[in-house]
Design a protein around this motif. Structure first.
Motif, PDB file in Angstrom:
ATOM      1  N   LYS A 159      10.019  13.361  66.339  1.00 30.30           N
ATOM      2  CA  LYS A 159      10.880  14.260  67.116  1.00 30.30           C
ATOM      3  C   LYS A 159      12.284  14.353  66.529  1.00 30.30           C
ATOM      4  N   ASP A 160      12.828  13.230  66.012  1.00 29.29           N
ATOM      5  CA  ASP A 160      14.183  13.289  65.442  1.00 29.29           C
ATOM      6  C   ASP A 160      14.216  14.159  64.196  1.00 29.29           C
ATOM      7  N   GLN A 161      13.210  13.995  63.352  1.00 36.09           N
ATOM      8  CA  GLN A 161      13.155  14.803  62.127  1.00 36.09           C
ATOM      9  C   GLN A 161      12.954  16.283  62.455  1.00 36.09           C
ATOM     10  N   LEU A 162      12.101  16.564  63.455  1.00 36.49           N
ATOM     11  CA  LEU A 162      11.846  17.959  63.822  1.00 36.49           C
ATOM     12  C   LEU A 162      13.105  18.620  64.384  1.00 36.49           C
ATOM     13  N   CYS A 163      13.820  17.893  65.242  1.00 36.15           N
ATOM     14  CA  CYS A 163      15.041  18.463  65.817  1.00 36.15           C
ATOM     15  C   CYS A 163      16.080  18.721  64.731  1.00 36.15           C
ATOM     16  N   SER A 164      16.229  17.774  63.818  1.00 36.48           N
ATOM     17  CA  SER A 164      17.192  17.953  62.728  1.00 36.48           C
ATOM     18  C   SER A 164      16.831  19.166  61.882  1.00 36.48           C
ATOM     19  N   LEU A 165      15.542  19.311  61.612  1.00 37.43           N
ATOM     20  CA  LEU A 165      15.077  20.444  60.804  1.00 37.43           C
ATOM     21  C   LEU A 165      15.338  21.779  61.515  1.00 37.43           C
ATOM     22  N   VAL A 166      15.088  21.833  62.823  1.00 36.46           N
ATOM     23  CA  VAL A 166      15.302  23.068  63.575  1.00 36.46           C
ATOM     24  C   VAL A 166      16.779  23.430  63.598  1.00 36.46           C
ATOM     25  N   PHE A 167      17.639  22.435  63.813  1.00 40.55           N
ATOM     26  CA  PHE A 167      19.069  22.726  63.863  1.00 40.55           C
ATOM     27  C   PHE A 167      19.583  23.172  62.492  1.00 40.55           C
ATOM     28  N   THR A 168      18.992  22.622  61.436  1.00 36.47           N
ATOM     29  CA  THR A 168      19.347  23.091  60.090  1.00 36.47           C
ATOM     30  C   THR A 168      18.995  24.561  59.921  1.00 36.47           C
ATOM     31  N   ALA A 169      17.820  24.941  60.427  1.00 35.76           N
ATOM     32  CA  ALA A 169      17.398  26.350  60.317  1.00 35.76           C
ATOM     33  C   ALA A 169      18.301  27.261  61.139  1.00 35.76           C
ATOM     34  N   LEU A 170      18.746  26.784  62.300  1.00 32.48           N
ATOM     35  CA  LEU A 170      19.566  27.627  63.166  1.00 32.48           C
ATOM     36  C   LEU A 170      20.958  27.860  62.578  1.00 32.48           C
ATOM     37  N   THR A 171      21.410  26.966  61.719  1.00 32.21           N
ATOM     38  CA  THR A 171      22.736  27.140  61.112  1.00 32.21           C
ATOM     39  C   THR A 171      22.667  27.799  59.748  1.00 32.21           C
ATOM     40  N   ASP A 172      21.469  28.094  59.285  1.00 32.28           N
ATOM     41  CA  ASP A 172      21.327  28.754  57.984  1.00 32.28           C
ATOM     42  C   ASP A 172      21.774  30.214  58.091  1.00 32.28           C
ATOM     43  N   PRO A 173      22.434  30.743  57.060  1.00 36.51           N
ATOM     44  CA  PRO A 173      22.879  32.150  57.134  1.00 36.51           C
ATOM     45  C   PRO A 173      21.728  33.164  57.073  1.00 36.51           C
ATOM     46  N   ASN A 174      20.545  32.734  56.642  1.00 35.02           N
ATOM     47  CA  ASN A 174      19.416  33.656  56.532  1.00 35.02           C
ATOM     48  C   ASN A 174      18.862  33.985  57.922  1.00 35.02           C
ATOM     49  N   ALA A 175      18.878  35.286  58.270  1.00 35.36           N
ATOM     50  CA  ALA A 175      18.477  35.702  59.622  1.00 35.36           C
ATOM     51  C   ALA A 175      17.003  35.407  59.887  1.00 35.36           C
ATOM     52  N   GLN A 176      16.137  35.583  58.885  1.00 34.01           N
ATOM     53  CA  GLN A 176      14.714  35.341  59.094  1.00 34.01           C
ATOM     54  C   GLN A 176      14.424  33.860  59.346  1.00 34.01           C
ATOM     55  N   LEU A 177      15.133  32.987  58.646  1.00 38.12           N
ATOM     56  CA  LEU A 177      14.964  31.557  58.888  1.00 38.12           C
ATOM     57  C   LEU A 177      15.472  31.197  60.285  1.00 38.12           C
ATOM     58  N   GLN A 178      16.574  31.824  60.698  1.00 36.11           N
ATOM     59  CA  GLN A 178      17.063  31.610  62.063  1.00 36.11           C
ATOM     60  C   GLN A 178      16.008  31.971  63.102  1.00 36.11           C
ATOM     61  N   LEU A 179      15.357  33.120  62.895  1.00 32.93           N
ATOM     62  CA  LEU A 179      14.347  33.571  63.852  1.00 32.93           C
ATOM     63  C   LEU A 179      13.225  32.553  63.992  1.00 32.93           C
ATOM     64  N   VAL A 180      12.739  32.040  62.853  1.00 33.42           N
ATOM     65  CA  VAL A 180      11.672  31.039  62.918  1.00 33.42           C
ATOM     66  C   VAL A 180      12.198  29.769  63.575  1.00 33.42           C
ATOM     67  N   GLY A 181      13.454  29.429  63.306  1.00 36.03           N
ATOM     68  CA  GLY A 181      14.053  28.263  63.938  1.00 36.03           C
ATOM     69  C   GLY A 181      14.124  28.402  65.449  1.00 36.03           C
ATOM     70  N   ILE A 182      14.475  29.591  65.926  1.00 40.37           N
ATOM     71  CA  ILE A 182      14.545  29.823  67.376  1.00 40.37           C
ATOM     72  C   ILE A 182      13.168  29.680  67.999  1.00 40.37           C
ATOM     73  N   ARG A 183      12.153  30.265  67.356  1.00 40.24           N
ATOM     74  CA  ARG A 183      10.792  30.160  67.893  1.00 40.24           C
ATOM     75  C   ARG A 183      10.321  28.707  67.909  1.00 40.24           C
ATOM     76  N   THR A 184      10.676  27.951  66.841  1.00 36.92           N
ATOM     77  CA  THR A 184      10.272  26.545  66.776  1.00 36.92           C
ATOM     78  C   THR A 184      10.970  25.736  67.861  1.00 36.92           C
ATOM     79  N   LEU A 185      12.246  26.027  68.102  1.00 37.89           N
ATOM     80  CA  LEU A 185      12.969  25.335  69.168  1.00 37.89           C
ATOM     81  C   LEU A 185      12.305  25.580  70.522  1.00 37.89           C
ATOM     82  N   THR A 186      11.861  26.809  70.754  1.00 36.88           N
ATOM     83  CA  THR A 186      11.197  27.134  72.025  1.00 36.88           C
ATOM     84  C   THR A 186       9.922  26.317  72.200  1.00 36.88           C
TER      85      THR A 186
END
Length: 1037
Positions: free
Chosen positions: A442-469
């Motif tokens: 869970k710690d690694q997954l959360c860190s990975l999702v937050f990394t995706a949410l702060t990435d400037p790439n919009a498509q990676l952000q979208l996948v990050g949001i879905r993964t967070l959900t």
């Protein structure tokens, strides 16, 4: 033959029966058979008398004469078998069994007789077995014509349905006999029956004995099915019917596994696409009945074949079926009960899959990443055990790869794969926290999702949001600290990101997670949104001059809109609603104070957010009532304050604008439709007296400078608020009693014909109509209708308020049409009569559009209106003939009104209803295209386009007129008409090609002009239509 006839004539006694027999046997007439059967059923003759009359024919040395005699008897038995006695059945079966040894010309008639006897209820025990033994021994079935082979299958089917225990007494001999009957069958009509018999043999547990392989061979020789039905096949047998029927046989027993699985592997490995698909689908079906024992020896070969199809296939269908088969195989291995000392084939199978797929996840070029992920996910989705095994091996690898790759696109791919595995874990319910396999990551997954949410790439952000959900939906994966971080990221994405997809996805994720973690969102998000609203109320920020398109970053105006949408998005939990709703209402009230200048668009935005909250509250009765009793008094208080004559603020003008009142109407309607009758009655006792008596005691801040009297000489501003009354009373459940109804209806009727304010008079007419529609039949309803008719007639006869009287007529007519009230016919006739009126004719024609359309504010099913299920069809049947007749009788200057009305009716009619009437109405529709009114043109084009696709044969009779008119309209001044005409030109290509080819050069030349149209949407349709006409008649088109 002549000698046989002479013999028959010599011995035939006189009488009607003998004459009928003679005419059938010797005269080769078919009619006498039905007559004899009818006479037997009526009791004129017995079956024994028929046999006696046939005596000489049945013993005649000429085979054809014997065949005709038995044919007559068999036809009589087919119609009269319920009348037979047990003794008669015994003698007839013995007779027919004996005749199975007769000449081959006689056999078809004998089989038809046995089919009739197989249907007899009076069939004694043992005779079914006797008949089948005789058929198996004496008849070479496959040498018979198709219809006679079908008769044999019918006899077997009948006996299996009624004499199952007797047939099972035959043991394996019955199975062997049927194999002989079926062997070599080629006709698809017979195969469908034969496959059904084989399936019944297996499913009903008949004894197959040593003939399992023979039964498999006699059916599997047809696999895979290769059948193309002939054109105009009267039997309607499709290839899919045979495929499914054969598949049901092959997948019906594990005893076929050792023969079937090698066959399936062979066909999957072939080059024939249809064979691959059929084999994989059959394997999928087999896995529901197979166990580990049947699959054990074939698992490596099956995996190799499936893996190759997913890695190398050029067909998405084959890939999908391969993945489905792998899923089924894994599920089959997962549910098999293991002995303590047995080998666990599931672990062995999953280890093979992991061994062949893991290394592809680590390849630098990521060429086979997705195929490998799909295979792993197909297996993991089959069971909790499989999911744990695969996820435990794959997740660490994917987490490592995510950090190893630095490019956003590669990270997005890896995160999408992780998301797929996380979604699979949602399927399985882990009650014990210790069993949850994702807890270790869970710690690694959360860190990975937050990394995706702060990435400037919009498509990676979208996948990050879905993964967070998805992560949030897993119990105990997000700690309080993780939740705070997640809320912060969603807040940032909702306001700071320019990409609209990320913003919309962040709002959706916020709404989903709020239902699971209301406390976190209440603590960390709602306060920030409240601050945003306070900032938005700063002077000058709601001036409406700011635009999202100005500048690269969202402006403060757009931040205001996003804040409102965020508040409505997170209002998915009752506790959150109690925080967000007061914020929205307070914000709306503060717009009316201080130095804030709010335009209509800002007020409408707040109302739209309120409506979205109301929609979410409809799912929870408690929240629905809270919203209703909190919001509606507040909105009414604001509106009443704004309507006061002494009020001169800017907000007064804004709140009373048409579009703002329409937005408030939507909020009140949505907040009322789902109220329970008890709560609705509480509310109605406050709101109706507010409008009738000016009782403002239930409103917050109810110290108004003067009385609120919208019906008694009130100001125009007060009268406009009748729209809010309409929104409330027309959304109540039908069984809620409205106080002071008589007075209310009279006041509404008076206001509906009040000149000077079309908005308020229309709102009153709609409110009156909405209440009429729900009112139960009886004397009071009749009185209200009479008042309305008198008011309409008085208004239409005078010049001062004709248009208001017409609007009242239109809405009352619609209210009655929807509920099939008898008076609706009279009012529709009155409306039709106005089509010839010089002043109201065009407006009356547009009224037919309203009668046939669905409304959004009143007379809706959601608002509990009485809307009969086929009111459009009934209106069409009752009124279109009169419209057509009126068109033909009308003067030339009035005809366009009839065409417009007819076009509106036809355009909104379900197409299956219109198609049978098309030949008689098409000429009028074509004439409507010549009408100069753009509304008529657009409505008619919208009606014709689907008809070109659904009735090409009828439309092709008028192709010359259609081409000419469509091309003319493609140059219309109206962009909407040009687009619709070009869409119709495109649809014309669905007509038979030989009909269109003479027009091809003319159309291609004419369509060159709209290619240069100044509007992009017109050019787009022109390109599409011209391309289709270019391809017309070319090979493969």
């Amino acid at each position: 033959m002549a000698a046989a006839a002479a013999d028959l004539e010599a011995v035939a006694p006189t009488g009607a029966l003998w004459g009928l027999v003679y005419d059938f046997v010797m005269g080769q007439q078919e009619g006498p058979a039905d007559q004899v059967a009818a006479d037997v059923k009526s009791g004129s003759y017995t079956v024994l008398q028929v046999v006696e009359a046939l005596g000489s024919s049945l013993e005649n040395p000429e085979p054809r004469t014997r065949a005709r005699g038995i044919q007559l008897l068999s036809q009589v038995l087919l119609q009269c078998h319920p009348l037979l006695l047990e003794k008669e059945v015994v003698h007839l079966i013995l007779f027919y069994e004996n005749r199975l040894k007769d000449h081959h010309l006689v056999i078809p008639s004998v089989l038809r007789g046995l089919r009739a006897l197989s249907l007899c209820v009076a069939l004694p025990p043992g005779l079914a077995v006797s008949v089948l033994k005789a058929i198996f021994q004496e008849v070479h079935v496959q040498s018979l014509p198709q219809v006679d082979r079908h008769t044999v299958y019918s006899i077997i089917t009948n006996f299996m349905q009624t004499r199952e225990e007797e047939l099972k007494g035959l043991g394996a001999d019955f199975t062997f006999g049927f194999i002989q009957v079926m062997d070599g069958e080629k006709d698809p009509r017979n195969l469908l029956v034969a496959f059904r018999i084989v399936h019944d043999l297996i499913s009903r547990d008949y004894n197959l004995g040593p003939f399992v392989e023979e039964l498999f061979e006699v059916t599997s020789c047809y696999f895979p099915i290769d059948f193309t039905p002939p054109p105009n096949d009267p039997y309607g047998i499709q290839r899919e019917d045979l495929i499914l029927s054969l598949r049901a046989v092959l997948a019906s027993t594990p005893r076929f596994a050792e023969f079937l699985l090698p066959l399936l592997i062979e066909k999957v490995d072939s080059e024939v696409l249809s064979a691959k698909l059929d084999s994989l689908q059959t394997l999928n079906a087999c896995c529901t009945v197979y166990g580990q024992k049947e699959l054990k020896d074939f698992l490596p070969s099956l995996w190799v074949s499936i893996r190759r199809e997913v890695f190398q296939t050029a067909s998405e269908r084959v890939e999908a079926e391969g993945l489905a088969a792998l899923h089924s195989l894994t599920a089959c291995l997962s549910r098999s009960v293991l002995r303590a000392d047995a080998e666990d084939l599931l672990d062995f199978f999953l280890s093979n899959i992991l061994q062949d797929c893991r290394h592809h996840l680590c390849e630098p070029d990521m060429k086979l990443v997705w195929p490998s992920a799909k295979l792993l996910q197909a297996a993991a989705g089959a069971s909790a055990r499989a999911c744990d095994h695969i996820t435990g091996n794959v997740l660490p690898l994917l987490l490592e790869q995510f950090h190893k790759h630095t490019q956003s696109n590669q990270r997005r791919t890896i995160l999408e794969m992780i998301l797929g595995f996380l979604k699979l874990h949602q399927k399985w319910n882990y009650e014990d926290k210790g069993e949850r396999p994702l807890s270790d990551f869970k710690d690694q997954l959360c860190s990975l999702v937050f990394t995706a949410l702060t990435d400037p790439n919009a498509q990676l952000q979208l996948v990050g949001i879905r993964t967070l959900t998805v992560l949030g939906a897993q119990p105990d994966l997000l700690s309080p600290g993780d939740l705070e971080l997640a809320v912060g990221h969603l807040y940032r994405l909702s306001f700071l990101e320019e990409d609209s997809q990320s913003w919309a996805a962040a709002l959706e994720a916020s709404g989903t997670l709020t239902t699971l973690y209301p406390v976190a969102f209440s603590s960390h998000l709602v306060p920030k949104l409240a601050e945003e609203l306070c900032v938005a109320l700063s002077p000058g920020l709601l001036s409406g001059e700011l635009d999202l398109a100005k500048g690269d970053r969202p402006t403060k105006c757009s931040r205001h809109l996003r804040c409102l949408q965020a508040l409505s998005a997170v209002s998915t939990h009752p506790s959150i609603v109690k925080e967000t709703l007061p914020l929205l209402l307070q914000h709306l009230c503060q717009m009316n104070k201080g130095n804030v200048v709010a335009g209509p668009s800002e007020v409408i935005a707040v109302c739209q957010s309120l409506q979205q909250v109301a929609e979410k509250c409809q799912l929870d009765p408690e929240s629905c009532w809270y919203f209703h009793q909190t919001t509606i008094p507040c909105l009414l208080a604001l509106a009443v304050q704004a309507s006061m004559p002494e009020e001169h603020s800017v907000m007064r003008k804004v709140l009373l604008e048409d579009e703002v009142l329409a937005a408030m109407v939507s909020v009140i309607s949505t907040a009322t439709t789902h109220l329970s009758p008890d709560l609705a009655e509480q509310s109605v006792t406050h709101i109706v007296p507010l409008f009738l008596d000016g009782n403002t005691s239930f409103l917050p801040e109810n110290s108004f400078p003067c009385r609120f009297q919208p019906f008694q000489d009130g100001s125009s501003g007060q009268r406009r608020l009748v729209a809010l009354l309409m929104a409330f009373v027309c959304s109540l459940p039908r069984n809620v009693e409205i106080p002071q109804l008589n007075q209310l209806m009279q006041e509404l009727l008076g206001l509906s014909c009040c000149p000077g304010c079309p908005f308020s008079s229309t709102a009153a007419a709609k409110c009156f109509a909405g209440l009429l529609n729900k009112h139960p039949a009886g004397q009071q309803l009749d009185e209200f209708l009479q008042l309305a008719v008198d008011k309409v007639e008085a208004g239409l006869g005078s010049g001062s308020y004709r248009r208001q009287a017409f609007t009242l007529l239109l809405w009352v007519t619609k209210a009655l049409v929807l509920r099939y009230h008898p008076l609706s016919a009279c009012l529709t006739d009155r409306l039709m009569g106005l089509l010839s009126d010089p002043e109201l004719g065009p407006t009356a024609a547009d009224g037919f559009s309203l009668l046939m359309s669905d409304c959004t504010d009143v007379l809706t099913r959601a608002g509990h209106a009485e809307v009969r299920i086929m009111f459009r069809q009934r209106f069409f049947t009752d009124n279109v003939p009169a419209l057509v007749q009126g068109f033909h009788a009308a003067p030339q200057d009035v005809k366009p009104n009839y065409l417009k009305g007819l076009s509106h009716v036809l355009n909104r009619l379900p197409k299956p209803v219109l198609l049978p009437e098309l030949p008689t109405l098409l000429s009028l529709l074509l004439e409507a295209l010549s009408c100069p009114d753009c509304v008529v043109q657009l409505s008619t084009l919208s009606c014709l386009q689907p008809l070109l696709l659904e009735a090409p044969q009828v439309m092709s009779l008028h192709v010359d007129t259609l081409v000419t008119k469509f091309l003319n309209l493609s140059s219309s001044p109206s962009m909407a008409v040009r687009i619709a005409a070009l869409q119709c030109m495109h649809a014309l290509t669905r007509l038979p090609t030989p009909v269109l080819l003479p027009y091809k050069p003319q159309v291609i030349r004419a369509l060159a002009k709209p290619l240069d149209d100044k509007k992009r949407l017109v050019r787009k349709e022109a390109v599409s239509a011209r391309g289709e006409w270019f391809l017309l008649g070319s090979p493969g088109s």
